[in-house]
Design a protein around this motif. Structure first.
Motif, PDB file in Angstrom:
ATOM      1  N   GLU A 296      -3.494 -16.813   1.102  1.00 40.08           N
ATOM      2  CA  GLU A 296      -3.037 -15.435   0.926  1.00 40.08           C
ATOM      3  C   GLU A 296      -1.594 -15.413   0.438  1.00 40.08           C
ATOM      4  OE1 GLU A 296      -5.093 -12.369   3.770  1.00 40.08           O
ATOM      5  OE2 GLU A 296      -4.267 -13.994   4.975  1.00 40.08           O
TER       6      GLU A 296
ATOM      7  N   GLU B 261       0.816  -1.202   0.000  1.00 40.24           N
ATOM      8  CA  GLU B 261       0.000   0.000   0.000  1.00 40.24           C
ATOM      9  C   GLU B 261       0.854   1.258   0.000  1.00 40.24           C
ATOM     10  OE1 GLU B 261       0.397  -1.413   4.280  1.00 40.24           O
ATOM     11  OE2 GLU B 261      -0.016  -2.259   2.309  1.00 40.24           O
TER      12      GLU B 261
ATOM     13  N   VAL C 253      -0.318  -8.221   2.169  1.00 37.51           N
ATOM     14  CA  VAL C 253      -0.984  -9.080   1.203  1.00 37.51           C
ATOM     15  C   VAL C 253      -0.808  -8.533  -0.204  1.00 37.51           C
ATOM     16  CG1 VAL C 253      -3.182 -10.086   0.490  1.00 37.51           C
ATOM     17  CG2 VAL C 253      -2.657  -9.819   2.922  1.00 37.51           C
ATOM     18  N   GLU C 254      -0.408  -9.408  -1.114  1.00 45.66           N
ATOM     19  CA  GLU C 254      -0.176  -9.059  -2.509  1.00 45.66           C
ATOM     20  C   GLU C 254      -1.413  -9.381  -3.336  1.00 45.66           C
ATOM     21  OE1 GLU C 254       0.905  -7.547  -4.944  1.00 45.66           O
ATOM     22  OE2 GLU C 254       2.922  -8.294  -5.338  1.00 45.66           O
ATOM     23  N   TYR C 255      -1.532  -8.714  -4.479  1.00 45.30           N
ATOM     24  CA  TYR C 255      -2.590  -8.939  -5.450  1.00 45.30           C
ATOM     25  C   TYR C 255      -3.963  -8.526  -4.906  1.00 45.30           C
ATOM     26  CZ  TYR C 255       1.166 -11.715  -7.463  1.00 45.30           C
ATOM     27  OH  TYR C 255       2.365 -12.128  -7.946  1.00 45.30           O
ATOM     28  N   ASN C 256      -4.968  -8.576  -5.768  1.00 45.14           N
ATOM     29  CA  ASN C 256      -6.292  -8.097  -5.395  1.00 45.14           C
ATOM     30  C   ASN C 256      -7.233  -9.202  -4.942  1.00 45.14           C
ATOM     31  OD1 ASN C 256      -5.704  -5.391  -6.016  1.00 45.14           O
ATOM     32  ND2 ASN C 256      -5.999  -5.798  -8.197  1.00 45.14           N
ATOM     33  N   LYS C 257      -7.026 -10.409  -5.454  1.00 46.46           N
ATOM     34  CA  LYS C 257      -7.867 -11.524  -5.054  1.00 46.46           C
ATOM     35  C   LYS C 257      -7.588 -11.870  -3.598  1.00 46.46           C
ATOM     36  CE  LYS C 257      -8.995 -16.235  -6.489  1.00 46.46           C
ATOM     37  NZ  LYS C 257      -8.661 -17.349  -7.406  1.00 46.46           N
ATOM     38  N   LYS C 258      -8.624 -12.261  -2.856  1.00 50.27           N
ATOM     39  CA  LYS C 258      -8.460 -12.523  -1.426  1.00 50.27           C
ATOM     40  C   LYS C 258      -7.886 -13.896  -1.132  1.00 50.27           C
ATOM     41  CE  LYS C 258     -12.040  -9.326   0.153  1.00 50.27           C
ATOM     42  NZ  LYS C 258     -13.288  -9.165   0.917  1.00 50.27           N
ATOM     43  N   ARG C 259      -8.207 -14.885  -1.962  1.00 48.27           N
ATOM     44  CA  ARG C 259      -7.746 -16.244  -1.720  1.00 48.27           C
ATOM     45  C   ARG C 259      -7.265 -16.887  -3.012  1.00 48.27           C
ATOM     46  NH1 ARG C 259      -7.563 -15.044   2.819  1.00 48.27           N
ATOM     47  NH2 ARG C 259      -8.483 -16.010   4.654  1.00 48.27           N
ATOM     48  N   TYR C 260      -6.154 -17.633  -2.910  1.00 45.50           N
ATOM     49  CA  TYR C 260      -5.596 -18.324  -4.051  1.00 45.50           C
ATOM     50  C   TYR C 260      -5.377 -19.787  -3.689  1.00 45.50           C
ATOM     51  CZ  TYR C 260      -4.515 -13.780  -6.126  1.00 45.50           C
ATOM     52  OH  TYR C 260      -4.607 -12.523  -6.653  1.00 45.50           O
TER      53      TYR C 260
ATOM     54  N   TYR D 230       3.279 -17.722   0.791  1.00 46.16           N
ATOM     55  CA  TYR D 230       1.876 -18.135   0.658  1.00 46.16           C
ATOM     56  C   TYR D 230       1.462 -18.787   1.971  1.00 46.16           C
ATOM     57  CZ  TYR D 230      -2.172 -20.943  -0.908  1.00 46.16           C
ATOM     58  OH  TYR D 230      -3.412 -21.522  -1.040  1.00 46.16           O
TER      59      TYR D 230
END
Length: 230
Positions: free
Chosen positions: A69, A8, A40-47, A65
């Motif tokens: 997250e 951020e 936390v990286e990227y916009n998706k909440k869960r991978y 990971y």
């Protein structure tokens, strides 16, 4: 442990040299940028693990990971890298001819018991390494982390808790970069973790699981804790 960059803080994509220097002067001189707990990286909440590994292979930046997250990791500072070289070289020489392999932070480690993927500063695998894939191992015998100011609590707390889920792990060693101090955690005969601290340059850090030893003076050799780097 390598330093973390809170994403951020870096929504801008371009900075002037003056902006960079002002930001760098406001940070710890030994570490890059603004250091906080993992961000936390990227916009998706869960991978899924498969999604993470696919993205990681295509990324120029390493990530952790955990439970879906993804966390960005940044490069280490000058003192961290210098001390890594001291330790990695010192133990690497001693491991010649032994049934143990040592890796730096380019080797990814996975803990199936709790989903964590991470990159320890130094990991030692005695016996036959168990591979999840060609660039991920799962059964380290010894892990060594070189602490940063911002990740100290993470390495001592949450990270150590997660590492204790590794069935093969026998020793966890934490090397301070801001003072002459090494803390070594080992599994005792009662299968409990106990610690030993080294705070003198005259002491020898013992790593009995792999029959290794390295002096505190060798660990801190060349750092400004002893003398300015040449």
């Amino acid at each position: 442990m390598e330093n973390k960059i809170p994403l951020e803080e870096y929504k801008k994509t371009r900075y002037t040299i003056q902006e960079y220097l002002e930001a760098e002067q406001a940070s710890d001189a030994e570490y890059k940028f603004f250091l906080n707990e993992p961000a936390v990286e990227y916009n998706k909440k869960r991978y899924t693990i498969e999604e993470f590994l696919h993205m990681e292979r295509a990324s120029n930046v390493k990530h952790e990971y955990y439970e879906g997250e993804i966390f960005a990791m940044a490069g280490a500072g000058k003192r961290h890298n210098w001390m890594f070289t001291n330790v990695f070289t010192g133990i690497g020489i001693q491991l010649k001819g032994k049934h143990c392999l040592t890796y730096g932070s380019d080797m990814r480690m996975h803990i199936p018991e709790n989903t964590l993927f991470t990159y320890p500063d130094i990991s030692i695998y005695c016996g036959d390494p168990i591979a999840l894939n060609e660039d991920t191992l799962t059964n380290p015998t010894i892990i060594i982390e070189i602490l940063s100011r911002s990740t100290r609590n993470y390495d001592l707390g949450t990270k150590f808790k997660l590492y204790r889920n590794i069935p093969a792990l026998k020793e966890y060693i934490l090397i301070d970069t801001e003072s002459i101090k090494v803390t070594s955690w080992r599994i005792n005969t009662h299968q409990n973790w106990e610690s030993e601290e080294y705070t003198s340059l005259q002491q020898i850090v013992k790593i009995p699981t792999a029959s290794l030893a390295i002096s505190m003076e060798d660990i801190y050799h060349g750092t400004s804790l002893l003398k300015p780097l040449s």
